[in-house]
Enzyme design. Structure first.
Site, short mmCIF file in Angstrom:
data_model
loop_
_atom_site.label_atom_id
_atom_site.label_comp_id
_atom_site.label_asym_id
_atom_site.label_seq_id
_atom_site.Cartn_x
_atom_site.Cartn_y
_atom_site.Cartn_z
N SER A 117 33.47 -16.32 38.33
CA SER A 117 32.61 -15.18 38.04
C SER A 117 32.93 -14.51 36.70
O SER A 117 32.25 -13.57 36.30
CB SER A 117 32.68 -14.13 39.17
OG SER A 117 33.97 -13.56 39.26
N LYS A 160 32.03 -4.61 42.20
CA LYS A 160 32.35 -4.74 40.78
C LYS A 160 31.68 -3.62 39.98
O LYS A 160 32.29 -3.05 39.07
CB LYS A 160 31.92 -6.11 40.28
CG LYS A 160 32.73 -7.26 40.86
CD LYS A 160 32.16 -8.61 40.45
CE LYS A 160 32.97 -9.76 41.04
NZ LYS A 160 32.40 -11.07 40.70
#
Length: 244
Positions: A117, A160
């Site tokens: 990611s 996030k």
């Protein structure tokens, strides 16, 4: 809320404790622009987001040009770095056979970096360092990357984004495919602007600073990935009526 706090798993309690202690030693920068430094985002435990800066440095090669990555990379992250290097070779005007590319996952800790990611983070950091174009340090990002330059979906986007807001970032880049997965708490909604991106060109357009050089680079990438970029732009335009 008390029940939620008490019902955390042992792994989650350890992750939260690590994140809390880590704040005393963070090397966060959220002002101005810096070449080769990007605010990446990661998830620890089950639902604790953290900001994970990535730094890139370009040096003359002693032999053949290589990509050197540190930060206890695990297998998926190592593959991600290789994918990114393939994209950079395609996009950059610089002769990489004469350069060593050093990539550091700052403060990755003993757990290292797992998953891919951070791919758009790595790509942005390296392209910024190669082209000497600063990265806006008020921007954080997460996303995987195909060898064609498409931004692919990742997990944990909500956590996030909240981590980026807590760290003082103003803008968060996420994969366009993850837009429907965002469910941040109300207190964070006004703190950050969320920008979905479908292509590395869009990511760089948002993250890089210094208009003349940035525009020249983005235009060059658009010409290389013209078909993919045009498709992503039309999809975004039809969904929201404007470019991200």
């Amino acid at each position: 809320l008390q029940a939620k706090e008490r019902s955390r798993s042992i792994e989650q309690q350890l992750a939260d404790d690590y994140i809390e202690r880590r704040k005393d030693y963070e090397l966060q920068v959220t002002d101005e622009g810096v070449e080769g430094r990007v605010n990446g985002l990661a998830v620890m435990g089950e639902d604790s987001g953290i900001m994970l800066p990535v730094m890139a440095e370009i040096a003359p090669a002693q032999g053949g040009g290589t990509v050197i990555a540190t930060g206890k990379l695990k297998e998926m992250a190592e593959e991600s770095v290789q994918n990114v290097s393939a994209i950079i070779k395609k996009f950059s005007d610089v002769d990489l056979s004469e350069k060593d590319i050093h990539i550091q996952f700052v403060q990755a800790g003993q757990q290292g970096v797992d998953g891919d990611s951070a791919s758009i983070t790595v790509a942005t950091a390296v392209i910024s360092a190669l082209e000497d174009i600063p990265v806006d340090q008020s921007v954080a990002m997460t996303g995987s990357l195909s060898v064609r330059g498409d931004v692919l979906p990742v997990g944990g986007v909500t956590h996030k984004i909240e981590a980026a807001a807590k760290a003082g970032c103003e803008t968060v880049i996420i994969p366009e495919a993850n837009e429907q997965d965002v469910m941040i708490e109300e207190e964070y909604e006004e703190m950050v602007e969320i920008i979905p991106c479908a292509n590395i060109s869009e990511v760089l357009d948002v993250a890089l600073m210094g208009e003349p050089k940035k525009d020249s680079l983005v235009d060059r990438l658009k010409s290389i990935t013209e078909t993919a970029f045009d498709q992503s732009q039309s999809a975004v335009g039809s969904a929201s009526g404007s470019n991200p």
